[in-house]
Scaffold this motif. Structure first.
Motif, PDB file in Angstrom:
ATOM      1  N   ASN A  34      40.834  41.394  32.144  1.00 28.03           N
ATOM      2  CA  ASN A  34      40.240  42.611  32.698  1.00 28.03           C
ATOM      3  C   ASN A  34      41.208  43.418  33.552  1.00 28.03           C
ATOM      4  O   ASN A  34      40.788  44.358  34.232  1.00 28.03           O
ATOM      5  N   SER A  37      41.187  47.279  32.400  1.00 27.81           N
ATOM      6  CA  SER A  37      39.872  47.929  32.361  1.00 27.81           C
ATOM      7  C   SER A  37      39.265  48.046  33.744  1.00 27.81           C
ATOM      8  O   SER A  37      38.576  49.015  34.056  1.00 27.81           O
ATOM      9  N   SER A  69      32.738  47.724  22.566  1.00 26.24           N
ATOM     10  CA  SER A  69      32.460  46.399  23.114  1.00 26.24           C
ATOM     11  C   SER A  69      30.979  46.065  23.015  1.00 26.24           C
ATOM     12  O   SER A  69      30.597  44.931  22.701  1.00 26.24           O
ATOM     13  N   GLN A 124      37.732  42.882  24.495  1.00 27.29           N
ATOM     14  CA  GLN A 124      36.842  42.765  25.644  1.00 27.29           C
ATOM     15  C   GLN A 124      35.519  42.111  25.251  1.00 27.29           C
ATOM     16  O   GLN A 124      34.976  41.282  25.992  1.00 27.29           O
ATOM     17  N   THR A 128      34.310  38.850  27.085  1.00 25.70           N
ATOM     18  CA  THR A 128      33.160  38.995  27.971  1.00 25.70           C
ATOM     19  C   THR A 128      32.017  38.057  27.606  1.00 25.70           C
ATOM     20  O   THR A 128      31.338  37.523  28.491  1.00 25.70           O
TER      21      THR A 128
END
Length: 457
Positions: A34, A37, A69, A124, A128
């Motif tokens: 991350n 982002s 995403s 991502q 995630t």
């Protein structure tokens, strides 16, 4: 004597269980993945300065990334349930490196959309969904503590990344900076993934807290995993929580996306330097650590439904401060209070899934919830950019006497942020009670050989 020795043995097994290593690895993976982002507010200022692109044009990159995403999150969960989270994360690491390298070559806005939005958006989604659900799979007890540690420390990433990215870009330029991030970040990701196992059964172990009376690990062959996931989802779809939780996540992310994507740019418009404004990200991220840690623990103890209400309400109410913020100390005070609500908003979903669905294969469900959150981030980020860029002299520029809805103002965006977060509170109240598993007998629909607790013949 034997009882005391047994208690000591169990204590040592829990204290030094491999599950805690999984928590640590998952946290480092999340922080690395991350890095960029979480610091998009800095990228917005840098690209707007270098290319003179409109705010909305640049924000669309984050919007498209969130949409990509979101759409790919359910697929990412499906892949993790059927083929193993670890394999999916190796793919994600490869996409991360390629995307960052290509990002260093951007000179047209459409390239930003492909490299940042599509390639890194797919990475991502895989990160995630499959990092936190893998952490959860290793815990039958003390899940709240594990999730709290992973969320709080992992969530500190942007407290470091925003000023670090600003410093790195200042020293090397953004093109070289992205090369450095690809090389260092990629090395960290691949090295850690060799020790990050999808499920305890992959190492011949049980989750932390499992006892001899608990069901054995689920069968691990691919065909059985596919069947279990399919049947589990058929039962889960009949619950109200399956549909409400993604929408709650949508509203929460819509509420804070407007703020976190635009507050640095807004602060610079109010006269703060980029360096001073970047500290807003650091402060709200550091403030979020407390709620990222304690909200999962409280949710585990008192129920996710009741616990989620407070951070949603706090996230919404604190945005009111932005209508009058002008000086650095006002922005920093806002960041502290907003950060507590922001951190807690997203922290109880894994606990809610455990309380509603037990130890079932929930990666697909968690991915579906991130479909909601991704669209919330996309819509929120877009709303902020469009509201700021919009200029139409024919509409009134004042609402309620103090809210500026004309071009060049974020006031209307702040109103939408507040309304979204408070609407989330309403939908939380509509959830089922989190005091019981909603589908305790779903395995009865499986063949006996695919069950963790086969029925007697």
């Amino acid at each position: 004597m034997n009882t005391g020795l047994s208690d000591l043995t169990n204590h040592l097994r829990e204290r030094y269980h491999y599950a805690w290593l999984v928590v640590g690895i998952g946290t480092l993976l999340r922080m690395t993945a991350n890095f960029v982002s979480q610091a998009f507010a800095v990228i917005l200022v840098v690209l707007q300065t270098d290319f003179a692109w409109g705010v909305t044009a640049i924000v669309l990159a984050q919007v498209f990334r969130s949409v990509a995403s979101a759409l790919l999150s359910p697929v990412s969960g499906w892949i993790g349930d059927r083929y193993g989270a670890r394999k999916s994360l190796f793919v994600a690491a490869g996409l991360y490196v390629v995307g960052m390298l290509l990002l260093s070559t951007v000179n047209q806005v459409w390239q930003l959309y492909i490299y940042y939005s599509l390639l890194l958006g797919l990475a991502q989604a895989l990160f995630t969904v499959n990092i936190p659900t893998t952490v959860a799979a290793w815990f039958q007890r003390r899940l709240g503590v594990a999730v709290g540690i992973q969320q709080s420390i992992g969530g500190m990433g942007s407290s470091v990344t925003a000023p670090a990215l600003a410093l790195l870009i200042g020293l090397t330029g953004w093109q070289v900076g992205f090369w450095i991030i690809a090389a260092v970040g990629g090395t960290i990701l691949f090295a850690l993934l060799f020790f990050f196992h999808s499920d305890p059964a992959d190492r011949g172990m049980r989750p932390l807290g499992a006892t001899d009376n608990d069901p054995p690990p689920a069968p691990v062959n691919a065909e059985t995993a596919k069947l279990r996931s399919k049947v589990f989802l058929q039962h889960a779809r009949r619950t109200r929580a399956f549909w409400n939780l993604p929408f709650i996540h949508f509203l929460g992310c819509l509420g804070h996306a407007i703020v976190i994507w635009h507050v640095v740019f807004f602060a610079t418009e109010q006269g703060l330097s980029l360096a001073a404004a970047a500290w807003i990200v650091t402060i709200y991220t550091m403030a979020s650590v407390s709620s990222r840690l304690f909200i999962p623990i409280l949710a585990d103890r008192f129920g996710a439904k009741a616990t989620m209400i407070l951070p949603y309400a706090l996230q919404g109410v604190t945005v009111i401060m932005l209508f009058w913020a002008q000086s650095a100390w006002e922005f920093y005070l806002f960041a502290v209070l907003f950060g507590i609500g922001f951190g807690g908003e997203m922290s109880a979903f894994l606990i809610a899934n455990r309380q509603y669905y037990g130890m079932g294969p929930v990666r697909s469900i968690f991915g579906f919830q991130h479909l909601g959150s991704g669209f919330g981030m996309a819509v929120g980020g877009l709303v902020g950019g469009v509201v700021f860029d919009y200029r139409n002299a024919e509409i009134p520029t004042r609402l309620l006497g103090f809210i500026d809805v004309g071009g060049g103002s974020y006031d209307l965006a702040w109103v939408i942020s507040i309304a979204a977060s408070l609407a989330g509170v309403v939908f939380i109240l509509l959830l089922e009670s989190s005091s019981r598993v909603l589908i305790p007998d779903w395995e009865d629909s499986l063949p006996r050989e695919s069950q963790t607790t086969p029925a007697a013949p």
